[in-house]
Design an enzyme around this catalytic site. Structure first.
Site, PDB file in Angstrom:
ATOM      1  N   CYS A  77       0.732  -1.095   0.007  1.00 49.44           N
ATOM      2  CA  CYS A  77       0.006  -0.046  -0.021  1.00 49.44           C
ATOM      3  C   CYS A  77       0.943   1.301   0.006  1.00 49.44           C
ATOM      4  CB  CYS A  77      -0.978  -0.021   1.317  1.00 49.44           C
ATOM      5  SG  CYS A  77      -2.159  -1.023   1.118  1.00 49.44           S
ATOM      6  N   HIS A 188      -1.419  -7.425  -7.200  1.00 50.34           N
ATOM      7  CA  HIS A 188       0.056  -7.360  -7.536  1.00 50.34           C
ATOM      8  C   HIS A 188       0.197  -8.539  -8.468  1.00 50.34           C
ATOM      9  CE1 HIS A 188       0.874  -9.972  -3.981  1.00 50.34           C
ATOM     10  NE2 HIS A 188       2.017 -10.044  -4.928  1.00 50.34           N
TER      11      HIS A 188
END
Length: 352
Positions: A77, A188
């Site tokens: 993040c 991701h």
């Protein structure tokens, strides 16, 4: 789609020397926030397996890699000023790529230990590709322009990594879902740059050397197995699928990798990729655990290797996983319970 097709890349060198690349349609100009403390020195090496005739990688420092942290401590993040430090020390970003903190390959890999079997340094590179600053989401849920940016990021990383003298093959991929061992939930993927052509890729190289096997397959099956497509790209369930609901995505014209795409190719490929993931997620009404593998030409094979993606879903029904058991692991022969033509029909019925 954004009016501009120019991709901006900002390079930041982290405190431990690893590089972080911030990609976007707009220049990234935010100030640095909180950096992570340097991690362990990577010590990967290779050992030769005499029965299988292939390299096995060893990287003991990976044993301590981050494992299912709470959302507030997610290392992928963006890091707010004064917040918990992570891998991306900026308050926001579009797509971020950084050198893996726990790599299986490294450009400065040390000399391997002396053993009674052949060994080699694990030269290469491992990178993490973070699709979004948002902690949750999917490839299908990204805006179209973000998926297009992702394709361009892949192309840029291919160019950089294949330029490294020790790299022979580059493989972007996404592991998705706890069912296949994912330990970070932030959307991701990863990129591995290998110092050799891996065993699973070598047969693809040989097949493409003999002829345009992928386009010949398309010519034989026509559109019977298609589930998505446009004038530049197409997705289909291969009639030889090894996984339930397996899907391949390919540009209709020959390309060795996304680095040869023009703007129209990027838009078309990104659109099909998003639709495929949406159909897989809609198949059982929940996110599909899968492996998504990009296969582009290894160094020196650009004249005949046709770039494509293979997606291996790991659900065979809504509540049953596809396990790789004795026959698959021991013999290398896959057994599939459902017919590819039936699965293609079911995926076409899904509303993305």
């Amino acid at each position: 789609m954004t009016a501009s097709t120019q991709v901006h890349r900002r390079t930041h060198v982290k405190a431990d020397g690893r590089k972080l690349f911030l990609y976007g349609w707009r220049p990234h100009e935010l100030p640095l926030t909180e950096e992570l403390e340097p991690g362990p020195a990577p010590q990967p090496h290779l050992r030769w397996h005499p029965l299988r005739g292939e390299w096995v990688g060893y990287a003991s420092h990976r044993q301590e890699r981050t494992f299912k942290p709470p959302a507030e401590f997610c290392p992928l993040c963006p890091v707010q000023p004064g917040g918990f430090p992570g891998e991306i020390p900026f308050a926001d970003f579009e797509i971020a790529v950084f050198e893996n903190r726990f790599p299986a390959f490294h450009p400065d890999a040390p000399a391997p230990p002396e053993l009674p079997i052949p060994t080699a340094p694990a030269k290469g590179q491992c990178e993490v590709v973070v699709y979004s600053a948002a902690h949750s989401g999917t490839v299908a849920g990204l805006p179209a322009e973000r998926r297009e940016l992702m394709v361009r990021v892949w192309a840029d990383r291919y160019r950089d990594l294949l330029a490294m003298p020790e790299v022979a093959f580059v493989m972007p991929f996404e592991n998705r879902g706890e069912e296949i061992g994912v330990t970070l939930h932030h959307p991701h993927g990863q990129i591995y740059a290998f110092p050799f052509v891996p065993p699973a890729v070598a047969p693809l190289v040989e097949a493409f050397r003999k002829g345009p096997v992928l386009t010949e397959l398309r010519d034989r099956i026509g559109g019977a197995y298609d589930i998505a497509g446009n004038d530049r790209a197409v997705a289909f369930v291969p009639p030889c699928a090894r996984f339930p609901s397996e899907v391949w995505i390919m540009p209709r014209a020959f390309h060795p990798g996304p680095w040869t795409f023009d703007d129209a190719d990027v838009r078309a490929f990104a659109a099909v990729l998003g639709e495929v993931v949406a159909r897989l997620d809609g198949l059982y009404g929940k996110p599909m655990p899968y492996l998504c593998i990009l296969y582009a030409a290894p160094r020196g094979e650009e004249a005949h290797f046709h770039f494509h993606i293979q997606i291996y879903p790991f659900l065979r029904t809504a509540d049953r996983l596809k396990y790789l058991a004795g026959c698959e692991q021991g013999a290398g022969m896959f057994l599939v319970d459902g017919l590819p033509e039936q699965m293609a029909a079911r995926l076409r019925e899904v509303t993305p």
